[in-house]
Design an enzyme around this catalytic site. Structure first.
Site, PDB file in Angstrom:
ATOM      1  N   ASP A 189      -7.047  18.756 -14.189  1.00  0.00           N
ATOM      2  CA  ASP A 189      -7.142  17.457 -15.034  1.00  0.00           C
ATOM      3  C   ASP A 189      -6.501  17.753 -16.648  1.00  0.00           C
ATOM      4  OD1 ASP A 189      -8.781  14.969 -16.647  1.00  0.00           O
ATOM      5  OD2 ASP A 189     -10.252  15.423 -14.763  1.00  0.00           O
ATOM      6  N   ARG A 215       1.001  -1.272   0.142  1.00  0.00           N
ATOM      7  CA  ARG A 215       0.048   0.132  -0.025  1.00  0.00           C
ATOM      8  C   ARG A 215       0.545   1.141   0.071  1.00  0.00           C
ATOM      9  NH1 ARG A 215      -2.030   1.495   4.525  1.00  0.00           N
ATOM     10  NH2 ARG A 215      -2.622  -0.001   4.977  1.00  0.00           N
ATOM     11  N   LYS A 224      -7.611   6.391 -19.602  1.00  0.00           N
ATOM     12  CA  LYS A 224      -7.840   6.602 -20.933  1.00  0.00           C
ATOM     13  C   LYS A 224      -6.127   6.890 -21.740  1.00  0.00           C
ATOM     14  CE  LYS A 224     -11.809   7.897 -19.156  1.00  0.00           C
ATOM     15  NZ  LYS A 224     -12.073   7.347 -18.156  1.00  0.00           N
ATOM     16  N   TYR A 239     -16.108  16.688 -16.318  1.00  0.00           N
ATOM     17  CA  TYR A 239     -17.578  15.094 -16.303  1.00  0.00           C
ATOM     18  C   TYR A 239     -17.398  14.947 -14.951  1.00  0.00           C
ATOM     19  CZ  TYR A 239     -17.024  10.470 -15.173  1.00  0.00           C
ATOM     20  OH  TYR A 239     -17.292   8.804 -15.374  1.00  0.00           O
TER      21      TYR A 239
HETATM   22  O1  P1T Z   1     -13.093   6.418 -14.831  1.00  0.00           O
HETATM   23  P1  P1T Z   1     -12.100   6.956 -13.732  1.00  0.00           P
HETATM   24  O2  P1T Z   1     -10.601   6.247 -14.245  1.00  0.00           O
HETATM   25  O3  P1T Z   1     -12.758   7.071 -12.553  1.00  0.00           O
HETATM   26  O4  P1T Z   1     -12.107   8.888 -14.321  1.00  0.00           O
HETATM   27  C1  P1T Z   1     -12.974   9.844 -13.778  1.00  0.00           C
HETATM   28  C2  P1T Z   1     -12.740  10.763 -14.987  1.00  0.00           C
HETATM   29  C3  P1T Z   1     -11.751  12.296 -14.488  1.00  0.00           C
HETATM   30  N1  P1T Z   1     -11.381  12.907 -15.397  1.00  0.00           N
HETATM   31  C4  P1T Z   1     -11.949  13.362 -16.744  1.00  0.00           C
HETATM   32  C5  P1T Z   1     -11.923  13.903 -17.315  1.00  0.00           C
HETATM   33  C6  P1T Z   1     -13.060  12.133 -17.305  1.00  0.00           C
HETATM   34  O5  P1T Z   1     -13.202  11.920 -18.194  1.00  0.00           O
HETATM   35  C7  P1T Z   1     -13.224  10.578 -15.804  1.00  0.00           C
HETATM   36  C8  P1T Z   1     -14.428   9.856 -16.702  1.00  0.00           C
HETATM   37  N2  P1T Z   1     -14.564  10.211 -17.777  1.00  0.00           N
HETATM   38  C9  P1T Z   1     -15.333   8.953 -18.446  1.00  0.00           C
HETATM   39  C10 P1T Z   1     -15.263   7.748 -18.120  1.00  0.00           C
HETATM   40  C11 P1T Z   1     -16.404   9.272 -20.274  1.00  0.00           C
HETATM   41  O6  P1T Z   1     -16.294   8.419 -20.369  1.00  0.00           O
HETATM   42  O7  P1T Z   1     -16.187  10.317 -19.709  1.00  0.00           O
END
Ligand code: P1T
Length: 380
Positions: A171, A47, A196, A99
């Site tokens: 972000d 961890r 992503k 998001y």
């Molecule tokens: O899904 P996660 O890995 O927890 O990420 C969240 C997140 C944070 N910031 C941005 C700009 C994002 O696009 C996302 C996740 N977005 C999607 C799942 C989507 O389809 O837009």
């Protein structure tokens, strides 16, 4: 090192015991100690740190030009760690186009712990000065934003935050480090949904933070260790592997994205196309200054304004897959109002322009002719 070299070699070295050129997946929760507290290689319990995650975290720091990278179990776990830097009563100013899950964690979770969130339009940075109070501790922005592809002038905002000792977190998920490095523009923290572009193959959910200032890195590492939202070794390996082809992939995503944005903007059924690479984008000049390309994300709406047109289009696509997420090699289509942004109240969504005829595309790295043909038949 330049970027194409950094994604492969930045802060990376062969494994010291065997010379393996790729870091092994260290599937271990704990590490043998020679005597209490006497560690063989600095590792104690996974961890706190794990060699595979460490290799990824070092690579993240390299490609975002920071001193410390941290890998989390999702993008939202990374966001959660940043918010835990704050104390009850502190204020956060966030971009109004975000998001949906970021909006949800802010308003449904952290407001409960007495953090206060203000959502503003960053098109006019002077509005920020009006929103700042003596309790403001954090500015949170996406650039480009999800899903309306708006840009935030990171350098200008960072000048304001630095004067007032406020943290600026960006972000950078939509741009990826290939197109934009917020720390170089004055941000304190860069965050990624590594699910992503960093992972790049839609096979892992992961998050990342990178910062420049060492003591901030230590604080965030403490939160990661104390709260436990870490990325496991196997998933760390997948993201590290994804990063090695990030430059090549995003180059192709951008080439395809530009062609598709052009095509859509000339289509008689299409209304507005939201893509920073189009000369018609209101922040095209800022995009040229702040980014090294325009990427594979875009949104558009229909001239008719009809929800049914958007739904029929999405049902007819054959190569684009209707699915949440973005940034993988395959092209995806998303319907924000019912999918990624369903957690934003309807009235607010409509005010922002996330209308019921808005479609978001994550343009993949397939042959662009096939993608254009798919769009043509689905729009027809
Ligand atoms: O899904 P996660 O890995 O927890 O990420 C969240 C997140 C944070 N910031 C941005 C700009 C994002 O696009 C996302 C996740 N977005 C999607 C799942 C989507 O389809 O837009």
């Amino acid at each position: 090192m330049k970027f194409n070299t950094k994604v492969i070699h930045g802060n990376q070295q062969a494994e010291p015991h065997t010379g393996a050129v790729n870091v092994p997946v260290f599937l271990t929760s704990t590490f043998a100690q020679e005597s209490p507290g006497k560690l063989r290689a600095g590792y104690e319990y996974s961890r706190g740190s794990n060699p595979t995650r460490q290799a990824l975290e070092d690579a993240l720091a390299s490609i975002e030009n920071g001193t410390r990278g941290l890998a989390f179990g999702s993008g939202l776990a990374a966001t959660d760690a940043v918010l835990k830097l704050l104390n009850p009563g502190d204020e956060v100013i966030a971009g109004d186009d975000l998001y949906g899950g970021s909006y949800r964690i802010f308003t449904k979770l952290f407001e409960k712990y007495q953090l206060k969130f203000k959502f503003i339009n960053f098109d006019h940075p002077e509005k920020l000065a009006e929103a700042i109070t003596e309790k403001t501790r954090l500015i949170w922005v996406e650039s480009p934003t999800n899903p309306l592809m708006k840009l935030v002038d990171i350098e200008t905002i960072s000048r304001i935050t630095k004067e007032q000792d406020i943290l600026l977190a960006v972000d950078n998920t939509f741009a990826s480090p290939y197109l934009q490095n917020p720390l170089d523009l004055g941000a304190d923290i860069v965050m990624h949904s590594a699910t992503k572009y960093l992972g790049g193959h839609s096979d892992v959910v992961a998050g990342a933070l990178v910062c420049k200032e060492k003591s901030l890195g230590e604080q965030l590492h403490f939160i990661q260790f104390a709260s436990g939202g870490i990325l496991g070794p196997h998933d760390s390996y997948l993201v590290l592997r994804g990063i090695k082809t990030l430059a090549l992939r995003v180059q192709r995503h951008s080439e395809n994205g530009e062609k598709i944005a052009q095509y859509l903007s000339n289509h008689p059924k299409v209304g507005q196309v939201f893509y920073p690479g189009l000369a018609s984008h209101p922040q095209h000049e800022l995009a040229k200054r702040q980014m090294r390309g325009f990427g594979g994300m875009l949104s558009f709406n229909f001239k008719s304004g009809a929800k049914e047109d958007a739904i029929h289009f999405l049902e007819k696509l054959k190569i684009f897959t209707l699915a949440e997420s973005l940034g993988g090699v395959e092209s995806l289509a998303n319907y924000p109002c019912m999918m990624t942004h369903a957690s934003i109240p309807e009235e607010r969504r409509l005010q922002l322009g996330i209308t019921n005829d808005l479609v978001r595309l994550s343009v993949g790295i397939e042959d662009v002719e096939d993608l254009l043909n798919d769009l043509e038949q689905a729009l027809g």
